[in-house]
Motif scaffolding. Structure first.
Motif, PDB file in Angstrom:
ATOM      1  N   LEU A   1     -15.428  28.356  21.267  1.00 49.06           N
ATOM      2  CA  LEU A   1     -15.406  27.925  22.667  1.00 49.06           C
ATOM      3  C   LEU A   1     -16.454  26.864  22.964  1.00 49.06           C
ATOM      4  CD1 LEU A   1     -15.037  31.428  24.375  1.00 49.06           C
ATOM      5  CD2 LEU A   1     -13.242  29.890  23.548  1.00 49.06           C
ATOM      6  N   ALA A   2     -17.482  26.781  22.132  1.00 46.92           N
ATOM      7  CA  ALA A   2     -18.532  25.782  22.341  1.00 46.92           C
ATOM      8  C   ALA A   2     -18.087  24.445  21.761  1.00 46.92           C
ATOM      9  CB  ALA A   2     -19.830  26.234  21.688  1.00 46.92           C
ATOM     10  N   ASP A   3     -18.604  23.370  22.339  1.00 49.33           N
ATOM     11  CA  ASP A   3     -18.298  22.034  21.831  1.00 49.33           C
ATOM     12  C   ASP A   3     -19.262  21.611  20.724  1.00 49.33           C
ATOM     13  OD1 ASP A   3     -16.077  21.108  23.621  1.00 49.33           O
ATOM     14  OD2 ASP A   3     -17.580  21.537  25.154  1.00 49.33           O
ATOM     15  N   LEU A   4     -20.524  22.008  20.860  1.00 53.76           N
ATOM     16  CA  LEU A   4     -21.548  21.582  19.902  1.00 53.76           C
ATOM     17  C   LEU A   4     -22.655  22.631  19.869  1.00 53.76           C
ATOM     18  CD1 LEU A   4     -22.271  19.163  18.033  1.00 53.76           C
ATOM     19  CD2 LEU A   4     -23.635  18.255  19.922  1.00 53.76           C
ATOM     20  N   ILE A   5     -23.064  23.007  18.654  1.00 51.24           N
ATOM     21  CA  ILE A   5     -24.134  23.988  18.474  1.00 51.24           C
ATOM     22  C   ILE A   5     -25.439  23.252  18.213  1.00 51.24           C
ATOM     23  CG2 ILE A   5     -24.958  25.934  17.107  1.00 51.24           C
ATOM     24  CD1 ILE A   5     -22.474  26.538  18.766  1.00 51.24           C
ATOM     25  N   LEU A   6     -26.500  23.688  18.877  1.00 48.13           N
ATOM     26  CA  LEU A   6     -27.836  23.112  18.709  1.00 48.13           C
ATOM     27  C   LEU A   6     -28.697  24.089  17.905  1.00 48.13           C
ATOM     28  CD1 LEU A   6     -28.386  21.765  22.341  1.00 48.13           C
ATOM     29  CD2 LEU A   6     -27.553  20.512  20.341  1.00 48.13           C
ATOM     30  N   ASP A   7     -29.279  23.594  16.842  1.00 49.39           N
ATOM     31  CA  ASP A   7     -30.116  24.426  15.982  1.00 49.39           C
ATOM     32  C   ASP A   7     -31.572  24.354  16.439  1.00 49.39           C
ATOM     33  OD1 ASP A   7     -30.716  26.113  13.835  1.00 49.39           O
ATOM     34  OD2 ASP A   7     -31.068  24.444  12.467  1.00 49.39           O
ATOM     35  N   THR A   8     -32.362  25.328  16.004  1.00 44.91           N
ATOM     36  CA  THR A   8     -33.801  25.334  16.297  1.00 44.91           C
ATOM     37  C   THR A   8     -34.553  24.780  15.087  1.00 44.91           C
ATOM     38  OG1 THR A   8     -33.651  27.687  15.683  1.00 44.91           O
ATOM     39  CG2 THR A   8     -33.927  27.165  18.016  1.00 44.91           C
ATOM     40  N   PRO A   9     -35.158  23.596  15.209  1.00 40.80           N
ATOM     41  CA  PRO A   9     -35.800  22.956  14.052  1.00 40.80           C
ATOM     42  C   PRO A   9     -37.043  23.679  13.552  1.00 40.80           C
ATOM     43  CG  PRO A   9     -35.271  21.351  15.757  1.00 40.80           C
ATOM     44  CD  PRO A   9     -35.089  22.703  16.370  1.00 40.80           C
ATOM     45  N   GLY A  10     -37.781  24.364  14.438  1.00 39.88           N
ATOM     46  CA  GLY A  10     -39.007  25.020  14.003  1.00 39.88           C
ATOM     47  C   GLY A  10     -38.773  26.167  13.053  1.00 39.88           C
ATOM     48  N   TYR A  11     -37.625  26.799  13.142  1.00 46.95           N
ATOM     49  CA  TYR A  11     -37.196  27.870  12.243  1.00 46.95           C
ATOM     50  C   TYR A  11     -35.683  27.953  12.420  1.00 46.95           C
ATOM     51  CZ  TYR A  11     -37.250  32.380   9.778  1.00 46.95           C
ATOM     52  OH  TYR A  11     -37.061  33.400   8.867  1.00 46.95           O
ATOM     53  N   ASN A  12     -34.960  27.552  11.417  1.00 51.57           N
ATOM     54  CA  ASN A  12     -33.506  27.432  11.555  1.00 51.57           C
ATOM     55  C   ASN A  12     -32.839  28.781  11.835  1.00 51.57           C
ATOM     56  OD1 ASN A  12     -33.159  24.908   8.933  1.00 51.57           O
ATOM     57  ND2 ASN A  12     -33.846  24.740  11.033  1.00 51.57           N
ATOM     58  N   ALA A  13     -31.867  28.762  12.736  1.00 52.76           N
ATOM     59  CA  ALA A  13     -31.049  29.942  13.027  1.00 52.76           C
ATOM     60  C   ALA A  13     -29.918  29.985  12.002  1.00 52.76           C
ATOM     61  CB  ALA A  13     -30.510  29.885  14.446  1.00 52.76           C
ATOM     62  N   VAL A  14     -30.220  30.476  10.821  1.00 47.91           N
ATOM     63  CA  VAL A  14     -29.311  30.359   9.676  1.00 47.91           C
ATOM     64  C   VAL A  14     -27.985  31.064   9.932  1.00 47.91           C
ATOM     65  CG1 VAL A  14     -29.026  30.856   7.224  1.00 47.91           C
ATOM     66  CG2 VAL A  14     -31.252  30.120   8.108  1.00 47.91           C
TER      67      VAL A  14
ATOM     68  N   ARG B   1      -6.433  34.850  15.910  1.00 51.12           N
ATOM     69  CA  ARG B   1      -5.957  36.125  16.448  1.00 51.12           C
ATOM     70  C   ARG B   1      -7.021  36.762  17.335  1.00 51.12           C
ATOM     71  NH1 ARG B   1      -4.678  36.943  11.061  1.00 51.12           N
ATOM     72  NH2 ARG B   1      -6.219  38.618  10.896  1.00 51.12           N
ATOM     73  N   GLY B   2      -6.605  37.232  18.489  1.00 50.43           N
ATOM     74  CA  GLY B   2      -7.529  37.908  19.398  1.00 50.43           C
ATOM     75  C   GLY B   2      -8.590  37.000  19.976  1.00 50.43           C
ATOM     76  N   ALA B   3      -8.314  35.698  19.987  1.00 51.28           N
ATOM     77  CA  ALA B   3      -9.337  34.750  20.455  1.00 51.28           C
ATOM     78  C   ALA B   3      -9.588  34.923  21.949  1.00 51.28           C
ATOM     79  CB  ALA B   3      -8.894  33.330  20.158  1.00 51.28           C
ATOM     80  N   CYS B   4     -10.862  34.847  22.315  1.00 52.86           N
ATOM     81  CA  CYS B   4     -11.231  34.872  23.721  1.00 52.86           C
ATOM     82  C   CYS B   4     -11.163  33.444  24.274  1.00 52.86           C
ATOM     83  CB  CYS B   4     -12.632  35.452  23.903  1.00 52.86           C
ATOM     84  SG  CYS B   4     -13.876  34.699  22.843  1.00 52.86           S
ATOM     85  N   THR B   5     -11.269  33.324  25.557  1.00 55.06           N
ATOM     86  CA  THR B   5     -11.223  32.013  26.208  1.00 55.06           C
ATOM     87  C   THR B   5     -12.503  31.803  27.000  1.00 55.06           C
ATOM     88  OG1 THR B   5     -10.197  32.886  28.227  1.00 55.06           O
ATOM     89  CG2 THR B   5      -8.719  32.223  26.421  1.00 55.06           C
ATOM     90  N   ARG B   6     -12.709  30.593  27.456  1.00 52.22           N
ATOM     91  CA  ARG B   6     -13.869  30.330  28.307  1.00 52.22           C
ATOM     92  C   ARG B   6     -13.804  31.154  29.593  1.00 52.22           C
ATOM     93  NH1 ARG B   6     -15.624  23.924  28.131  1.00 52.22           N
ATOM     94  NH2 ARG B   6     -16.097  23.841  25.884  1.00 52.22           N
ATOM     95  N   GLU B   7     -12.596  31.348  30.061  1.00 55.99           N
ATOM     96  CA  GLU B   7     -12.434  32.142  31.281  1.00 55.99           C
ATOM     97  C   GLU B   7     -12.942  33.565  31.086  1.00 55.99           C
ATOM     98  OE1 GLU B   7      -8.900  33.357  34.478  1.00 55.99           O
ATOM     99  OE2 GLU B   7      -8.408  32.395  32.556  1.00 55.99           O
ATOM    100  N   THR B   8     -12.827  34.083  29.871  1.00 60.10           N
ATOM    101  CA  THR B   8     -13.312  35.431  29.574  1.00 60.10           C
ATOM    102  C   THR B   8     -14.783  35.583  29.937  1.00 60.10           C
ATOM    103  OG1 THR B   8     -11.764  35.534  27.703  1.00 60.10           O
ATOM    104  CG2 THR B   8     -13.522  37.183  27.764  1.00 60.10           C
ATOM    105  N   TYR B   9     -15.560  34.522  29.733  1.00 56.77           N
ATOM    106  CA  TYR B   9     -17.003  34.583  29.976  1.00 56.77           C
ATOM    107  C   TYR B   9     -17.424  33.796  31.214  1.00 56.77           C
ATOM    108  CZ  TYR B   9     -16.939  36.454  25.282  1.00 56.77           C
ATOM    109  OH  TYR B   9     -16.658  37.235  24.180  1.00 56.77           O
ATOM    110  N   GLY B  10     -16.450  33.297  31.950  1.00 54.62           N
ATOM    111  CA  GLY B  10     -16.778  32.576  33.171  1.00 54.62           C
ATOM    112  C   GLY B  10     -17.359  31.196  32.941  1.00 54.62           C
ATOM    113  N   ILE B  11     -17.032  30.590  31.807  1.00 57.15           N
ATOM    114  CA  ILE B  11     -17.548  29.262  31.483  1.00 57.15           C
ATOM    115  C   ILE B  11     -16.571  28.202  32.000  1.00 57.15           C
ATOM    116  CG2 ILE B  11     -18.169  27.700  29.598  1.00 57.15           C
ATOM    117  CD1 ILE B  11     -18.901  30.134  27.957  1.00 57.15           C
TER     118      ILE B  11
END
Length: 525
Positions: A385-398, A294-304
């Protein structure tokens, strides 16, 4: 900050730790020397009678920043550094005219007479739009009030709480009490907690801003513990008995004879069977399970671009270091149609610097895409909207990892050597996708690249995450009520030891623990 600067800072910290006249090694043997005691001393002056008084300056770096420098500062030195700040909190209350609290180990709470329930207090300055609020929502709503009574102690003024914090307050007030300790002294706050008859005091902040650890140093409760959520590491304090963790977060024990404590933590480990992170997303963001949301945005919303493969990192900028950014650039080199989406639009200087770094890797700066997503619900929705999330190994983005997994987007992470670098691995394991965990930066790059070019493989992971959320059998990360029951079994086990006059020890909570049976719910490590 470039790598040479990190090495220089690590050297400064190491020198400070070596030259300082405060002997922090005594905590290495605290549990070992007290193992045979029938009852641990509870005097507020015990530390000063048995250890060196803290009389030196603090290291040049805050503990939470040191956690992000594990490539340069050894885990053992980070542990020693946190001990300095814990000892300073104790030194700050050394001159208070306050008699030692006497803890009467009865099951009945002073605040709730004639009721045989365990009184749990949660103390934090972050009952607002923060990971603590989002992830502890099930705890405040679904605590078993037939066995527990709950009090939340806010270290931030209640009249300044936002709408999100009001959610926590309202849920807590339905079943417990919400109290404001922000305008009184540490002595008064500790006295209030003790007067309420709290059996177990859970510290949610660790060494973060406005944590007021002096309150914990006064020992207002018979048992005091902390979590790995607000502060991703040991607090280094003898006034905290347990650290709530899981096997992945804690990692393997050090070999016999290695310096320091077994897990480079100074608390006893209270290990939950699946995940030590309570996940409240199902309560607040259940609409994301709708198809479409519900209320989902699209890539077009952010110009992606619709035809681009979108790697994304929605964590804080401060966890982004040169090592992982270099790896990300190598990934973009291998996937020509990919872009990297970063949520740091408000940091103009950082954006300019990152674009300059792109040029050194022969990556067009237009392949970096920046937004500024402040609202939590919008940020979670953008993970879809993203295909794959990349984490930061030096300090995880929990927070970002949990958001992505709940949105059904795979997260590539790296299994490090410290708590701060293992939490995302724990989350992926608890979400039923341990295959997303890598052991080296090369493996990290190869996995991200392979998922970008193999649509079938990526779709498999997305479907796996979808099934782990909606069932028929939910993965542990999304089965928050069950995780809460494991935590409650842990509370009963550690309180049972206290009633039996036994010292704290490392404990593993059983997955099929019989509720309400104290130590039958756990085994000793």
């Amino acid at each position: 900050m470039r790598a040479p600067h990190l090495s220089s800072l690590a050297l400064v910290v190491a020198i400070q730790l070596q030259l300082d006249n405060y002997d922090d090694t005594i905590l290495d043997y605290r549990r070992r020397s007290s193992a045979g005691l029938v009852e641990q001393p509870e005097s507020n002056s015990t530390w000063h009678e048995s250890a060196h008084v803290f009389s030196a300056s603090l290291p040049c770096i805050q503990p939470i920043d040191a956690l992000a420098l594990t490539d340069s500062i050894a885990p053992r030195d980070v542990q020693r550094l946190t001990r300095r700040f814990a000892a300073r909190a104790r030194a700050n209350i050394a001159l208070l005219a306050l008699n030692s609290f006497r803890h009467h180990h009865a099951l009945c709470s002073i605040a709730v007479p004639n009721e045989r329930r365990i009184h749990v207090g949660y103390i934090s300055s972050n009952f607002w739009t923060h990971s603590i609020r989002h992830l502890f929502a099930p705890l405040f709503k679904y605590h078993d009030m037939t066995r527990f009574c709950v009090t939340c102690y806010s270290l931030s003024p209640l009249d300044q709480l936002d709408q999100g914090a009001q959610f926590v307050r309202n849920e807590c007030e339905l079943a417990g009490t919400f109290k404001d300790l922000s305008r009184i002294t540490a002595k008064e706050a500790a006295s209030a907690i003790h007067a309420d008859g709290v059996h177990i005091l859970a510290h949610l902040d660790g060494h973060t801003a406005h944590a007021h650890n002096e309150i914990l140093a006064l020992r207002p409760a018979p048992i005091q513990l902390t979590f790995v959520l607000g502060f991703h590491g040991t607090c280094g304090a003898d006034y905290l008995d347990y650290l709530v963790a899981d096997r992945v977060v804690l990692g393997p024990p050090k070999p016999p004879g290695a310096p320091g404590t077994q897990y480079d933590i100074d608390e006893c480990a209270l290990l939950l069977p699946d995940s030590c992170i309570l996940n409240g997303h199902a309560m607040e963001y259940n609409y994301l399970l709708d198809d479409p949301p519900r209320g989902a945005c699209t890539r077009e919303t952010y110009g992606i671009p619709e035809d681009a493969f979108v790697f994304a990192y929605f964590g804080p900028l401060k966890w982004l270091d040169p090592v992982i950014f270099t790896t990300w650039m190598k990934i973009l080199q291998c996937v020509p149609n990919a872009i990297l989406w970063l949520n740091i639009c408000s940091r103009r200087g950082a954006i300019d610097r990152l674009k300059q770094e792109c040029a050194s890797f022969q990556v067009e700066e237009c392949r970096l895409f920046f937004t500024d997503l402040a609202q939590k619900d919008i940020c979670i929705s953008c993970n879809v909207l993203a295909d794959l999330i990349l984490d930061t190994p030096g300090y995880n983005a929990v927070d970002a990892t949990i958001d992505a997994l709940w949105a059904g987007t795979p997260v590539v992470t790296f299994l490090g050597q410290t708590i701060a670098t293992r939490i995302s691995a724990s989350l992926c394991t608890a979400a039923g996708c341990p295959e997303l965990i890598t052991d080296s930066l090369d493996d990290y790059k190869n996995l991200a690249t392979s998922l970008a070019v193999d649509e079938v493989k990526l779709h498999t992971y997305r479907q796996k995450l979808k099934m782990s959320r909606v069932g028929p059998h939910q993965a542990p990360l999304f089965e928050s009520i069950k995780t809460l029951r494991h935590l409650e079994a842990g509370y009963q086990a550690i309180w049972g030891r206290k009633l039996d006059r036994k010292a704290p020890t490392d404990m593993i909570i059983l997955d099929k623990a019989p509720l309400g049976k104290n130590e039958q719910a756990a085994i000793i490590m």
